[in-house]
Design a protein around this motif. Structure first.
Motif, PDB file in Angstrom:
ATOM      1  N   ARG A  49       0.859  -1.185   0.000  1.00 37.54           N
ATOM      2  CA  ARG A  49       0.000   0.000   0.000  1.00 37.54           C
ATOM      3  C   ARG A  49       0.893   1.231   0.000  1.00 37.54           C
ATOM      4  N   ALA A  50       0.466   2.216  -0.767  1.00 41.78           N
ATOM      5  CA  ALA A  50       1.229   3.462  -0.820  1.00 41.78           C
ATOM      6  C   ALA A  50       0.275   4.611  -1.127  1.00 41.78           C
ATOM      7  N   SER A  51       0.704   5.787  -0.760  1.00 41.50           N
ATOM      8  CA  SER A  51       0.020   6.996  -1.200  1.00 41.50           C
ATOM      9  C   SER A  51       1.055   7.804  -1.971  1.00 41.50           C
ATOM     10  N   ALA A  52       0.575   8.570  -2.930  1.00 38.17           N
ATOM     11  CA  ALA A  52       1.496   9.323  -3.779  1.00 38.17           C
ATOM     12  C   ALA A  52       0.800  10.565  -4.311  1.00 38.17           C
ATOM     13  N   ASN A  53       1.619  11.488  -4.803  1.00 40.22           N
ATOM     14  CA  ASN A  53       1.073  12.640  -5.508  1.00 40.22           C
ATOM     15  C   ASN A  53       0.549  12.138  -6.847  1.00 40.22           C
ATOM     16  N   CYS A  54      -0.652  12.551  -7.203  1.00 41.50           N
ATOM     17  CA  CYS A  54      -1.248  12.132  -8.470  1.00 41.50           C
ATOM     18  C   CYS A  54      -0.578  12.903  -9.608  1.00 41.50           C
ATOM     19  N   PRO A  55      -0.095  12.191 -10.638  1.00 41.77           N
ATOM     20  CA  PRO A  55       0.555  12.874 -11.754  1.00 41.77           C
ATOM     21  C   PRO A  55      -0.419  13.554 -12.714  1.00 41.77           C
ATOM     22  N   ALA A  56      -1.727  13.308 -12.537  1.00 41.25           N
ATOM     23  CA  ALA A  56      -2.716  13.856 -13.466  1.00 41.25           C
ATOM     24  C   ALA A  56      -3.199  15.258 -13.084  1.00 41.25           C
ATOM     25  N   HIS A  57      -2.847  15.721 -11.895  1.00 43.97           N
ATOM     26  CA  HIS A  57      -3.241  17.072 -11.500  1.00 43.97           C
ATOM     27  C   HIS A  57      -2.192  17.646 -10.543  1.00 43.97           C
ATOM     28  N   GLU A  58      -2.261  18.961 -10.333  1.00 41.12           N
ATOM     29  CA  GLU A  58      -1.356  19.632  -9.397  1.00 41.12           C
ATOM     30  C   GLU A  58      -1.727  19.132  -8.011  1.00 41.12           C
ATOM     31  N   ASP A  59      -0.840  18.375  -7.395  1.00 43.45           N
ATOM     32  CA  ASP A  59      -1.164  17.671  -6.156  1.00 43.45           C
ATOM     33  C   ASP A  59      -0.128  17.982  -5.082  1.00 43.45           C
ATOM     34  N   ARG A  60      -0.490  18.837  -4.128  1.00 44.96           N
ATOM     35  CA  ARG A  60       0.440  19.190  -3.049  1.00 44.96           C
ATOM     36  C   ARG A  60       0.436  18.149  -1.933  1.00 44.96           C
ATOM     37  N   ASN A  61      -0.719  17.573  -1.677  1.00 41.84           N
ATOM     38  CA  ASN A  61      -0.847  16.520  -0.668  1.00 41.84           C
ATOM     39  C   ASN A  61      -1.172  15.216  -1.386  1.00 41.84           C
ATOM     40  N   PRO A  62      -0.445  14.155  -1.098  1.00 41.37           N
ATOM     41  CA  PRO A  62      -0.692  12.889  -1.813  1.00 41.37           C
ATOM     42  C   PRO A  62      -2.166  12.484  -1.784  1.00 41.37           C
ATOM     43  N   SER A  63      -2.757  12.369  -2.970  1.00 37.72           N
ATOM     44  CA  SER A  63      -4.165  11.992  -3.063  1.00 37.72           C
ATOM     45  C   SER A  63      -4.358  10.671  -3.808  1.00 37.72           C
TER      46      SER A  63
END
Length: 135
Positions: free
Chosen positions: A27-41
């Motif tokens: 399991r992981a959380s990450a910044n979404c590459p499809a939008h400007e993501d400051r907090n991992p969504s």
């Protein structure tokens, strides 16, 4: 040992410059590459045969994969096969030499053309009602 879909996705996220925070298990959380993501969504979860991805901000999976230059096939550990032993969406059964993605103005995948090594060209479009997710 062959790379799992979970490893392939998290490695691609890191290569894209996204912050990936590993949690327990696969399991992981990450910044979404499809939008400007400051907090991992983006949530990434590894299962026995595939990786599940979900952007909590609402980005479409195809948009996220497109941003990583990946396809839905990359979400599976091994390609799904039909009774003839061929890949469901590459009738030549010999893999993929190139992929050409066609998206709309919003970046949503409209269809894809796949070139097999034998120069066969296969087209498919997303279809959430189909078992494979494509038609």
């Amino acid at each position: 040992m062959t790379e799992t879909a979970y490893e392939r996705i998290t490695d691609a996220l890191r290569a894209h410059g996204c912050k990936v925070v590993e949690q327990s298990g696969q399991r992981a959380s990450a910044n979404c590459p499809a939008h400007e993501d400051r907090n991992p969504s983006l949530s990434v979860t590894g299962t026995p045969d595939r990786a599940l991805v979900k952007c909590q901000a609402g980005c479409d999976t195809d948009a996220m994969l497109s941003a990583l230059d990946m396809s839905a096939a990359d979400l599976f550990d091994t390609p799904k096969t039909s009774s003839g032993g061929r890949d469901d969406w590459t009738p030549c059964g010999h893999g993929i030499a190139a992929e050409y993605r066609y998206v709309d103005e919003a970046g949503e995948l409209l269809f894809m053309v796949v070139r097999c090594p034998e120069k066969d060209f296969v087209q498919w479009r997303p279809d959430p009602t189909a078992k494979s997710g494509r038609r």
